[in-house]
Scaffold this motif. Structure first.
Motif, PDB file in Angstrom:
ATOM      1  N   PRO A  76       0.808  -1.229   0.000  1.00 35.94           N
ATOM      2  CA  PRO A  76       0.000   0.000   0.000  1.00 35.94           C
ATOM      3  C   PRO A  76       0.839   1.276   0.000  1.00 35.94           C
ATOM      4  O   PRO A  76       0.372   2.323  -0.445  1.00 35.94           O
ATOM      5  N   TYR A 277      -0.890   7.200   2.267  1.00 38.19           N
ATOM      6  CA  TYR A 277      -1.321   5.903   1.760  1.00 38.19           C
ATOM      7  C   TYR A 277      -1.786   5.031   2.915  1.00 38.19           C
ATOM      8  O   TYR A 277      -1.333   5.190   4.046  1.00 38.19           O
ATOM      9  N   ARG A 279      -3.728   0.879   3.839  1.00 37.31           N
ATOM     10  CA  ARG A 279      -4.252  -0.382   3.326  1.00 37.31           C
ATOM     11  C   ARG A 279      -5.765  -0.249   3.254  1.00 37.31           C
ATOM     12  O   ARG A 279      -6.412  -0.050   4.269  1.00 37.31           O
TER      13      ARG A 279
ATOM     14  N   SER B  75      -4.890  -5.448  -7.124  1.00 34.89           N
ATOM     15  CA  SER B  75      -6.076  -5.085  -6.346  1.00 34.89           C
ATOM     16  C   SER B  75      -7.078  -6.228  -6.251  1.00 34.89           C
ATOM     17  O   SER B  75      -7.906  -6.259  -5.357  1.00 34.89           O
ATOM     18  N   ASP B 277      -6.284   5.551  -2.984  1.00 39.63           N
ATOM     19  CA  ASP B 277      -5.764   6.294  -1.833  1.00 39.63           C
ATOM     20  C   ASP B 277      -6.378   7.678  -1.685  1.00 39.63           C
ATOM     21  O   ASP B 277      -5.671   8.669  -1.519  1.00 39.63           O
TER      22      ASP B 277
END
Lengths: 400, 371
Positions: A76, A277, A279, B75, B277
């Motif tokens: 991540p 950032y 997870r 992902s 994000d």
């Protein structure tokens, strides 16, 4: 030998954070959820990658399970790298002497072999307790330009609060001549932020000397920095201006969350050039119902709001049922606020259930003559129907 | 669940022609849906959640946005050493150019199919939104000894334009496949999911090349209805068809219903998508949001009702958004009023504009348009 790195980071993440009480009963402080969809450790890790540091050792000791899983392979934060990346470093058994990490300096000392593998010029030491955005690269540039042995990030704090911090007394040009831990009569208001850059060769020597000193507390602030000052090494203060918050207590954790919805606080998570950032859980988008009333809030994906929410930070996968009222509070991932419950000035822990008609916390103006504080419902606590929790109260999982 | 002995094939470009401008620069698979997804996320997540971890994605054109979305497949947990995500863009064949039919597309993937060892192949399109456990379909395929299994849903014949296939069956065995039959009765509508053995798929590819087959239904299934055992598997869950701009609008709006969301976003079988994000959504002091889906990264200072807001949408002060789909990065200026509209990615509506479509004809603004 691995490819040489100019600078690697060592992130101290082993602390218990005991002042956060039920919130850190089963997880290390850096793993505490913050700001809707983050955990505290996302901030130093994101700062590292945004500053171009691609090798980070995370020193863990206290309750590491959640933290280990969270860090995982580091993808991540873009820290799943060939020759570098993020490494979780728990204490380990060695031939001869093996021990737990006995202090911040000892934790790094025990990992000298890890650092040596990268043969770095500089080592950045960070803690996993703070919320801030900082370019470590410009600090490193300063460290190199001044040919310092150690550079310590400092920020100005109000003079009347200075006695709560580790204070650096520095000359005009930033050269530190004295360090005082929580001085009664502070001479300066430059507080250490717990962020150090060391020239590795020097640091390595001091860590070994400190380890051999039986009287040492094995702590950076208490032992290493004073020892370097005594020997006349060059320590300089690097001034940081911007948002920085230690989230070591219930109140400061609550404050730091509220800062995110306060337009007057310079903590901007929206900055595309300095992303934080994290997870991400695979949650659907949030749903706001026909009957919901929302004002001045931050809400994260996976949450469902049917009730009334004001001035609050709602984390991922939270459910706020119809008739429930949440004001001035933070509700952590997976928590459920049931029908007609009222939550004011409170922190609701991960996966906690505030049952129907419960009343958690209260507004300070209604408690002028009594002790007031932020309420805490611990992670996984399931409250009975109609539970009343007075301000400053706390309920953990076991008590139910 | 551990290993299904099956590989997945996704046809990302099928149905492009029905979505108009929305697919002028992207595949059907990369059409944004439901606040934070692309249509292909549903097919991919269903495959992964069913234990199928080798997935070939067949594309034809406009696949830049699809490639950008899928990346390494991380992902969806498809960045694997063994199997994982395999992009299958068309390769130019001298004289023939790129493929024109599903069978030609499949034949283009022969190289991929022949090097794998899985016994079965599950093929799916991307225009159906559902949370489907493919392992049930596979089990049915194996248990029934079928040569081909087609998945259908019992439903009213859609009135929207599109190309619908309907099954006629006798004790779950398919006896005929009709295209857009005129009926108001319940029909067995094909959901675009097909299971065959890999061996049979390879043979079919050979035949496609040697006999010039074109249409999978006409030239293969219908022609061999007696010799092939084609079985029909009923999917009883929630499914939405995206076959036109109108049905795209309706399918999105249907997610505002609690029950539909519960049937699509099932705990334990999550729908994965590319991580962006974003920060959590901010609701300002004067914001008023009702009955809406909002994704992370939105900043809302105005009024939003009955709408779907994708990631990173901004609704400025005094703006009113009703019955709209605002895709990623759309920006609605101060004091605008916008109703029954679909704004594609990064559309900017400047202040004091009033825009209104109708439920039957929502206005569509193409990607990056400034109003």
């Amino acid at each position: 030998m691995l490819r040489k790195k100019e600078c690697i980071a060592m992130l101290l993440a082993g602390g218990q954070g005991s002042r956060l009480k039920v919130l850190t009963e089963n997880i290390a402080k850096p793993a505490i959820p913050y700001g809707g969809k983050y955990r505290i450790i996302d901030f130093p890790l994101s700062n590292c990658v945004n500053s171009g540091i691609d090798t980070v050792g995370v020193l863990t000791q206290y309750q590491p399970l959640v933290l280990n899983e969270y860090i995982g392979g580091g993808e991540p934060w873009d820290l799943d790298r060939v020759g570098g990346g993020v490494h979780v470093l728990p204490p380990y058994q060695k031939t001869g002497k093996s021990d737990w990490y006995k202090g911040t300096a000892n934790a790094i000392y025990q990992n000298i072999p890890f650092i040596d593998r990268y043969d770095p010029e500089y080592v950045l030491v960070l803690s996993g307790d703070h919320i801030y955005k900082m370019d470590y690269n410009s600090m490193l540039t300063e460290h190199k330009a001044r040919s310092a042995d150690c550079t310590i990030a400092v920020m100005e704090v109000p003079m009347d609060e200075a006695s709560r911090f580790g204070i650096m007394n520095a000359k005009e040009d930033g050269t530190i001549y004295e360090f005082e831990e929580k001085p009664k009569n502070p001479k300066s208001n430059l507080a250490s932020m717990g962020i150090y850059i060391f020239s590795w060769k020097k640091m390595r020597k001091y860590l070994i000397d400190d380890e051999n000193d039986e009287k040492s507390h094995k702590d950076f602030g208490h032992d290493i920095i004073p020892a370097m000052l005594n020997k006349g090494e060059k320590l300089i203060a690097y001034r940081f201006e911007g948002y920085w918050k230690d989230v070591g207590t219930i109140d400061s954790l609550w404050d730091a969350n509220m800062d995110l919805i306060n337009p007057n606080v310079p903590m901007n998570l929206h900055d595309k050039n300095w992303k934080i950032y994290s997870r991400n859980p695979a949650s659907p988008p949030q749903y706001i119902s026909e009957k919901a009333e929302i004002e001045d809030c931050m809400i994260s994906d996976g949450s469902k709001v049917y009730g009334k929410v004001n001035f609050s930070v709602i984390y991922t996968n939270v459910t706020i049922e119809e008739g429930a009222v949440v004001t001035d509070s933070i509700v952590m991932p997976g928590a459920v606020i049931k029908k007609d419950a009222v939550v004011e000035y409170a922190i609701i822990g991960e996966n906690a259930v505030v049952s129907e008609k419960s009343k958690i916390g209260g507004r300070p103006e209604n408690y002028l003559d009594k002790e007031w504080g932020v309420c805490v419902v611990g992670p996984d606590a399931v409250l009975e129907k109609g539970t009343v929790l007075e301000p400053a109260g706390m309920i953990g999982k076991e008590e139910n | 669940m551990i290993h299904n002995n099956c590989l997945g094939i996704i046809f990302a470009n099928m149905h492009d022609e029905f979505l108009g401008e929305m697919t002028s620069r992207r595949t059907t698979g990369s059409v944004p849906f439901g606040g934070r997804y692309r249509l292909i996320d549903f097919a991919l997540s269903n495959l992964v959640n069913s234990g199928i971890s080798t997935v070939g994605v067949i594309t034809k054109h406009n696949y830049a946005s699809l490639m950008d979305h899928l990346g390494s497949g991380r992902s969806w947990d498809l960045a694997r050493k063994r199997g994982g995500l395999v992009m299958l863009p068309p390769y130019g064949r001298p004289g023939t150019g790129v493929y024109n039919s599903r069978l030609e597309a499949l034949s283009g993937a022969v190289g991929f199919l022949s090097t794998r060892s899985e016994e079965y192949v599950l093929m799916t399109d991307t225009n159906v939104v559902a949370n489907m456990d493919f392992s049930d379909v596979l089990k049915y395929h194996k248990d029934s000894g079928a040569d081909v299994t087609l998945v259908y849903k019992e439903t009213k014949m859609p009135t929207e334009s599109g190309r619908y296939r309907v099954l006629e069956t006798k004790k779950d065995r398919v006896t005929d496949i009709l295209i857009n039959p005129k009926t108001s009765e319940n029909v067995k509508l094909v959901l675009g999911v097909t299971v065959m053995s890999r061996k049979a798929v390879l043979e079919l590819c050979d035949e496609t090349n040697s006999r010039g087959l074109q249409d999978m239904v006409r030239d293969y299934f219908k022609k061999n209805m007696d010799s092939l055992k084609i079985m029909a598997y009923e999917f009883k869950g929630y499914a939405e068809f995206v076959t036109s701009q109108k049905s795209y609008y309706e399918a999105n709006m249907n997610l505002l219903c609690d029950e539909n969301r519960e049937n699509l976003f099932i705990e334990g079988s999550p729908i994965y998508t590319k991580v962006r994000d974003d920060f959590p959504a901010s609701y300002g002091i004067d914001s008023k949001v009702k009955n809406s889906i909002v994704a992370d990264g939105c900043i809302i200072e105005g009024t939003v009702e009955n709408s779907i807001l994708f990631r990173g949408v901004t609704v400025k002060k005094g703006a009113v958004v009703r019955d709209c789909i605002l895709m990623q990065g759309s920006e609605i200026g101060e004091n605008c009023k916008i109703e029954y509209a679909i704004t594609d990615k990064n559309v900017v509506v400047s202040e004091y504009k009033a825009v209104s479509g109708t439920r039957d004809y929502p206005i569509y603004f193409a990607k990056g348009k400034k109003v």
